[in-house]
Design a protein around this motif. Structure first.
Motif, PDB file in Angstrom:
ATOM      1  N   ALA A   1       0.831  -1.206   0.000  1.00 24.89           N
ATOM      2  CA  ALA A   1       0.000   0.000   0.000  1.00 24.89           C
ATOM      3  C   ALA A   1       0.867   1.259   0.000  1.00 24.89           C
ATOM      4  O   ALA A   1       0.504   2.269  -0.594  1.00 24.89           O
ATOM      5  N   ASP A   2       2.028   1.192   0.669  1.00 24.11           N
ATOM      6  CA  ASP A   2       2.929   2.352   0.698  1.00 24.11           C
ATOM      7  C   ASP A   2       3.633   2.547  -0.634  1.00 24.11           C
ATOM      8  O   ASP A   2       4.112   3.631  -0.945  1.00 24.11           O
ATOM      9  N   LEU A   3       3.737   1.483  -1.383  1.00 20.22           N
ATOM     10  CA  LEU A   3       4.474   1.556  -2.650  1.00 20.22           C
ATOM     11  C   LEU A   3       3.541   1.776  -3.831  1.00 20.22           C
ATOM     12  O   LEU A   3       3.990   2.070  -4.926  1.00 20.22           O
ATOM     13  N   GLU A   4       2.254   1.626  -3.594  1.00 15.34           N
ATOM     14  CA  GLU A   4       1.336   1.600  -4.708  1.00 15.34           C
ATOM     15  C   GLU A   4       1.362   2.891  -5.529  1.00 15.34           C
ATOM     16  O   GLU A   4       1.236   2.847  -6.751  1.00 15.34           O
ATOM     17  N   SER A   5       1.545   4.019  -4.874  1.00 11.56           N
ATOM     18  CA  SER A   5       1.570   5.279  -5.605  1.00 11.56           C
ATOM     19  C   SER A   5       2.852   5.407  -6.424  1.00 11.56           C
ATOM     20  O   SER A   5       2.955   6.213  -7.326  1.00 11.56           O
ATOM     21  N   LEU A   6       3.829   4.589  -6.084  1.00  9.25           N
ATOM     22  CA  LEU A   6       5.108   4.659  -6.775  1.00  9.25           C
ATOM     23  C   LEU A   6       5.134   3.553  -7.808  1.00  9.25           C
ATOM     24  O   LEU A   6       4.473   2.547  -7.668  1.00  9.25           O
ATOM     25  N   ARG A   7       5.906   3.719  -8.826  1.00  7.29           N
ATOM     26  CA  ARG A   7       5.961   2.661  -9.818  1.00  7.29           C
ATOM     27  C   ARG A   7       6.967   1.580  -9.454  1.00  7.29           C
ATOM     28  O   ARG A   7       7.099   0.588 -10.145  1.00  7.29           O
ATOM     29  N   ASP A   8       7.655   1.768  -8.324  1.00  6.48           N
ATOM     30  CA  ASP A   8       8.694   0.829  -7.917  1.00  6.48           C
ATOM     31  C   ASP A   8       8.177  -0.595  -7.778  1.00  6.48           C
ATOM     32  O   ASP A   8       8.913  -1.545  -7.914  1.00  6.48           O
ATOM     33  N   ALA A   9       6.897  -0.702  -7.459  1.00  9.83           N
ATOM     34  CA  ALA A   9       6.371  -2.006  -7.080  1.00  9.83           C
ATOM     35  C   ALA A   9       6.023  -2.882  -8.280  1.00  9.83           C
ATOM     36  O   ALA A   9       5.833  -4.076  -8.125  1.00  9.83           O
ATOM     37  N   SER A  10       5.965  -2.315  -9.454  1.00  9.29           N
ATOM     38  CA  SER A  10       5.565  -3.129 -10.591  1.00  9.29           C
ATOM     39  C   SER A  10       6.605  -4.198 -10.879  1.00  9.29           C
ATOM     40  O   SER A  10       7.798  -4.000 -10.662  1.00  9.29           O
ATOM     41  N   ASP A  11       6.165  -5.325 -11.314  1.00 15.92           N
ATOM     42  CA  ASP A  11       7.019  -6.488 -11.639  1.00 15.92           C
ATOM     43  C   ASP A  11       7.586  -7.213 -10.423  1.00 15.92           C
ATOM     44  O   ASP A  11       8.280  -8.203 -10.570  1.00 15.92           O
ATOM     45  N   ILE A  12       7.329  -6.711  -9.216  1.00 17.93           N
ATOM     46  CA  ILE A  12       7.859  -7.399  -8.038  1.00 17.93           C
ATOM     47  C   ILE A  12       6.744  -8.259  -7.434  1.00 17.93           C
ATOM     48  O   ILE A  12       5.623  -7.802  -7.275  1.00 17.93           O
ATOM     49  N   CYS A  13       7.089  -9.465  -7.112  1.00 18.17           N
ATOM     50  CA  CYS A  13       6.107 -10.413  -6.598  1.00 18.17           C
ATOM     51  C   CYS A  13       5.649  -9.996  -5.191  1.00 18.17           C
ATOM     52  O   CYS A  13       6.468  -9.848  -4.295  1.00 18.17           O
ATOM     53  N   PRO A  14       4.346  -9.796  -4.983  1.00 18.80           N
ATOM     54  CA  PRO A  14       3.873  -9.465  -3.636  1.00 18.80           C
ATOM     55  C   PRO A  14       3.747 -10.702  -2.759  1.00 18.80           C
ATOM     56  O   PRO A  14       3.494 -11.794  -3.254  1.00 18.80           O
TER      57      PRO A  14
END
Ligand SMILES: [Zn+2]
Ligand SMILES: [Zn+2]
Ligand SMILES: [Zn+2]
Length: 162
Positions: free
Chosen positions: A58-71
């Motif tokens: 949720a903290d990363l969602e606004s950032l694009r950093d989280a794309s492609d990383i497995c949650p």
């Protein structure tokens, strides 16, 4: 990546660094965080989920950093693991539909993900940027050479006749 989350702060030796400034790419303790109140610097909190340092999705969602990383699911929330999980050795050859981290071959649960952790994505992106800047450099050289020869030709042919 130089983030040393959960280490003790160098300035405040009794505080653990469990905050992270995305702009400075630096781990901060809560005292450092108070002093680090720079406008537009996004500071995210790290959590230990099953003893693994993670950021909440949720903290990363606004950032694009989280794309492609497995949650991953931890403590009822989706998190992204910060540090590399695999050891670079593929363990599940011969099994179809298995997705592995592109950097460290850690087995991923999400088929749409490419990396197991933020560290792996950062490493992969840095590698990509490196090879890109090499190609750009080569391109630039070619361009300068052709420009030079073109202006040579011009000055040669446009020499005023008397
Ligand atoms: Zn900062
Ligand atoms: Zn500190
Ligand atoms: Zn990985």
């Amino acid at each position: 990546m130089s983030i040393q989350l959960y280490g003790l702060c160098e300035t405040h030796s009794s505080e653990e660094c469990n905050f992270y400034c995305r702009v400075c790419m630096f781990a901060l303790c809560k005292e450092c965080k108070k002093q680090h109140d720079i406008f537009e610097h996004e500071i995210i909190r790290a959590y230990k989920v099953n003893e693994v340092a993670s950021f909440r999705l949720a903290d990363l969602e606004s950032l694009r950093d989280a794309s492609d990383i497995c949650p991953y699911k931890g403590n009822g929330r989706l998190v992204e693991v910060i540090y590399k999980r695999g050891d670079g050795i593929a363990c599940c050859h011969g099994q179809g539909n298995v997705v592995e981290c592109e950097s460290c071959q850690y087995r991923l649960k999400s088929p749409s993900a490419k990396y197991c952790s933020i560290q792996c994505k950062v490493e992969a992106v840095m590698k990509m940027n490196e090879s890109e800047s090499v190609t750009n450099e080569a391109k630039r050289k070619v361009e300068t050479i052709s420009e030079e020869s073109a202006s040579d030709v011009k000055s040669f042919t446009k020499r005023p006749r008397e």
